[in-house]
Design a protein around this motif. Sequence first.
Motif: not given
Length: 348
Positions: A127, A130-131, A134, A143, A151, A303
Motif C-alpha cells: 500500500n 501504491s501511495y 499515486a 493519504g 503517510k 490512497s
Amino acid sequence: MTDSAVGMGAAGLDSRVIHFDSADQMVQALGANDEALALIEGAFPGISLHVRGDELSITGPATDVGRTASLIAEVRTLAVNRTPVTPQVLEQLLFMLKTQGAAKPAEVLSMNILSSRGRTIRPKTVNQKSYVEAIDSHTIVFGIGPAGTGKTYLAMAKAVQALQHKEVNRIILTRPAVEAGERLGFLPGTLNDKIDPYLRPLYDALHDMMDPDSIPRLMAAGTIEVAPLAYMRGRTLNDAFIILDEAQNTTPEQMKMFLTRLGFGSRMVVTGDVTQVDLPGGTSSGLRIVSEILRGVEDVAFSRLEATDVVRHRLVGDIVSAYSRWDESQRASPDGRRPAGRGPRREH
C-alpha cells in the motif's frame, strides 16, 4: 540464481536446491555469517537449510519449501538491487509474503525515494508503494490511514525529492493548529512559540531527510515554509510541493480553502487519520467528507493505508487494530454505551 527440485520424500517432505551465481551473491543475500538462514528457519520451523559452495538446499514440508524458495528469491533480488538485507527487511518480506499477497515484495522494498545521511527512504509495504506511485502520477493525493503507516513521512520524502530534482521551487508544509483539550491562547510565549509544538513533527521529518545546517537557510529564503493552515488563506501557491498534515482536524471550509490554493506547477498531498479527530464536538471533519465531494474528479487520488502498513514497532500495528475493533463495537452498540470492561469511551 536457479533452483531445482530434488523430489518428494517420505511423509510429504520435499527438497529443493537453489544455485547462486557466485559466492559473493550468496553472501550479499544471506549475510557473511548466514544470518538470514537462522531467521528463515525460525519462521518455518519444519525447514532445514544447508549451504555447500554456491548452493543452498531446502528440505521440509512441500508448502514451506515453496514459500522458503520464494522468500530466498526475493532476498536475492534485494541483494542484486543493492538493498541491504537486514533482519528488519527479512521480517518485512516474510510479513508481505504471508499477509499482503505481494507477488514480488522485493520490488516494493527496493523502490528508493531519497537517500540522505547514510540511509535510504523507501516504501515498506504494498500500500505504501501504491501511495508513492499515486503521488508520482496525480496532482492531488490524499493519504488516509492510522498512525505509523508512513503517510506523512513518505510525502515529505517525495517533496524533498521533487525539490532536489528541480520539479518544484519550494516546499510548503502545513498543519491545522488544533489538539484535543488545548487552545493556542493558553500556551506560553509568542505566536511562533505557541504554534511551534504543532509543527514540530514536520521539522523532525525534514531533519531526517536534509542536511540540518541547510534547513534554516532554505527557510529564510522561502524555499521551505512550515506554517499553520491559517497562513494559507488568500494565497495562490505556484511551483510548490504542498503537504497538509493532520487533515482530519480541518473543517470542510478549511479543506476547501486549502485545496483551492493550488497554483500552476504545484502538487498537493493531504494526509490524516479519520479516527483521530480533535475538532470540537459537533464539528465535521473536512477529511471525512472530501472523498464524497471529489469522487470522480480527474487527477485526484485517494490512497488508503491500513494497520498492516504500520512500520513502527510491531505493537503499534496491534494497538491500531485493537482500537479499530473497539471503535467498531461502539458504533454497533444500539444505545451508544460502551460494553463493560472495554475502557473509556473516546469522543471524536
